[in-house]
Design an enzyme around this catalytic site. Structure first.
Site, PDB file in Angstrom:
ATOM      1  N   TRP A   1      -4.270  10.482   8.327  1.00  0.00           N
ATOM      2  CA  TRP A   1      -3.592  10.787   7.066  1.00  0.00           C
ATOM      3  C   TRP A   1      -4.569  11.109   5.947  1.00  0.00           C
ATOM      4  O   TRP A   1      -4.236  11.857   5.022  1.00  0.00           O
ATOM      5  CB  TRP A   1      -2.614   9.670   6.700  1.00  0.00           C
TER       6      TRP A   1
ATOM      7  N   ASP B   1      -2.994   6.335  -0.966  1.00  0.00           N
ATOM      8  CA  ASP B   1      -1.776   6.533  -0.181  1.00  0.00           C
ATOM      9  C   ASP B   1      -1.402   5.184   0.432  1.00  0.00           C
ATOM     10  O   ASP B   1      -2.050   4.719   1.372  1.00  0.00           O
ATOM     11  CB  ASP B   1      -2.040   7.583   0.902  1.00  0.00           C
TER      12      ASP B   1
ATOM     13  N   LYS C   1       8.721   3.306   5.300  1.00  0.00           N
ATOM     14  CA  LYS C   1       8.134   2.255   6.120  1.00  0.00           C
ATOM     15  C   LYS C   1       8.549   0.885   5.548  1.00  0.00           C
ATOM     16  O   LYS C   1       9.376   0.190   6.120  1.00  0.00           O
ATOM     17  CB  LYS C   1       6.610   2.399   6.198  1.00  0.00           C
TER      18      LYS C   1
END
Lengths: 361, 361
Positions: free
Chosen positions: A102, A172, A196
């Site tokens: 990511w 992030d 999530k």
């Protein structure tokens, strides 16, 4: 089949109590004669839902008043592009710390907007550790330093907030927000897709130190301008109302359960159970991440005999343990243990792992 | 209160049958042991939901094969910015036909990217008519011509597709998509936020002629690149799965009810009822839009005695007719009559209007 333990990396398991409330209210909400999916975002009723969600998130994460909070449509990837557009001059250097997949995608989004400098990367080691802070080569005059607080695929997590001096730290937090207390004041900006720990996919949370909004950034559409979203309380256009509402229900649930301190305890317990089962397996199971960088949220692991992996996935599914197949980029098995996964779920996984090993070891 | 007739302009009323199915499935969907909100967008089960939704939308709108269909997070405003980024060279001229508020916002999104030419506008007349085609001043070499097929606030609708020659016609169909048959091949691109005729807010549909995707556009993040979304079947990142699923249920419902031909009949009947009640009121109610440009979807109207407007709104609400207050930009009353509003709802509104007039006229 009834509801099983769902180890999906995201979209991910939600608290059953939240789903039950959303279910009960889906046809008619709060006595208004319509579903919350059907009412105007500009109605007094929805504005209260939105404001309450922000207020509860501020309580949960102890967000200081000098930080703005936005609830925006879409996922974290869009925010990755907007970071550069909003906070960097065209072509300005921005430092990226790459500790997994990511972190790489974050760079992919900004290459037209900034000079992305990989100030540190653990790619050479297969993303099994964090790049050690003392080896980061930060740039002078960088717009920001970007980290991925938790790497969902590689299972690598920052367990401490790195110091970046005067340059604001952007993170992030998609897969670890609200999983434990965090000192928001150490960050310039925190962003997270909700799917999530916070609720359903389709809404992202952005927490930004207000003074950074004075940066000119670069030419961009109004809809890409964080200042416009902040000025309109995230209602610059029609927001994803149901997703926002559901996230708000998750915030209420987290507060009622004891807040992030309680989830920190549960998440430590759950991840300790699974790592212990891996480490005690005599090599039957293997997690390759350095101990200090191991994620509490996503645990990728491998079977010494990879020909057993498919059987592990299908048998675990039959045993009521869902979505344990590893991400295709790394293979193997992955167990995601977000806030809504109870300790009993982690225990059920560990019991299955030991049983599977006995039968195939 | 039970479910009432909801005239909200968007988010808007949904078919009760769709909400009931979504409610029944919210805790456990399709025997997978989890809610559809909780499963991976990359699971075989969700990919089938997504593909079926696209297939059903193609059937509904008779979308030719040489058009790609995208389901994207967020609303139409984001698409307004992306049109310019994807299909115009930096600073290239793009022609905009402004027939109301949303035509103006479309221009606001692109001013950093293109030279937006207002080729025609009905603003001088208070947006009570469409700019006559013979007065449009289209530019040579324009990247596209943009229209707003239906103006949700001003209640003005294109009842015919204007001819723009070789320059592709791009249309914001947010508030009228699937309300009647449309010849997609006359358009270069059609986009629509789902929250009026297609389902819940949080997902948008973009229908684009594939050859246009070969245009270079201008430098942009990967997440802003339609080519990337098309190449990945709208799963470049995690899409808003529940919103997409719910839109899919609405498509199935529309097909089962008889498709867009049937909704064209119902929408003509509903809007005729309301316009008739206005026109027969002897001036008690007033709609200012030229007859040929009147919207079938959104009917703004005014009471001759504006001091009665608040009473109309509160009494209609008590009578089980929700969200009739006009948009703050124009005031008065607004009735939105999307596909999910039954004819009986329009009839109930008309009955209330006549009763209110008798009591206050």
């Amino acid at each position: 089949m009834t509801r099983a333990y769902n180890f999906s990396a995201g979209p991910a398991t939600l608290p059953e109590a939240v789903l039950r409330q959303a279910q009960a209210e889906l046809l008619e909400w709060n006595g208004v004669g319509a579903s919350i999916v059907e009412i105007s975002h500009r109605s007094a009723e929805f504005i209260e839902v939105a404001a309450q969600a922000e207020s509860d998130l501020r309580t949960l994460l102890a967000i200081p008043d000098d930080y703005a909070v936005m609830f925006l449509a879409g996922g974290a990837t869009t925010q990755q592009a907007l970071l550069a557009l909003n906070f960097a001059a065209p072509g300005q250097i921005a430092d990226y710390i790459v500790s997994g997949h990511w972190g790489q995608t974050a760079i992919k989004q900004v290459r037209h907007y900034v000079t992305a400098n990989v100030a540190a990367s653990s790619e050479a080691g297969g993303f099994t550790d964090l790049p050690a802070r003392e080896h980061w080569r930060l740039s002078e005059g960088a717009a920001y330093v970007h980290i991925t607080a938790n790497e969902t695929i590689h299972g690598v997590e920052f367990r401490n907030t790195p110091d970046t001096g005067e340059v604001p730290l952007f993170a992030d937090f998609s897969s670890s927000i609200a999983s434990e207390p965090v000192d928001v004041s150490r960050y310039g900006l925190i962003y997270a897709g909700a799917q999530k720990n916070l609720g359903p996919v389709g809404v992202s949370v952005v927490i930004v130190r207000r003074d950074l909004l004075q940066r000119e950034g670069q030419p961009r559409a109004d809809i890409f301008d964080y200042r416009s979203h902040v000025a309109r309380d995230s209602m610059l256009n029609t927001p994803p109302t149901w997703n926002w509402y559901l996230a708000g229900l998750v915030f209420k649930w987290m507060l009622a359960e004891g807040g992030v301190e309680e989830f920190a305890r549960r998440n430590a317990a759950k991840s300790a159970l699974v790592y212990q089962a891996i480490d005690d397996s005599g090599g039957f199971y293997r997690n390759e991440v350095a101990a200090a960088a191991r994620s509490r949220m996503n645990i990728p692991f491998f079977l010494a005999d990879d020909t057993l992996t498919a059987r592990f996935v299908s048998q675990s599914r039959e045993a009521g343990l869902l979505a344990l197949k590893g991400h295709k980029a790394v293979g193997g098995i992955r167990a995601s243990l977000y806030n809504a996964m109870p300790v009993a779920g982690a225990q059920a996984l560990v019991d299955f792992m030991r049983d599977f090993q006995q039968r195939h070891g």
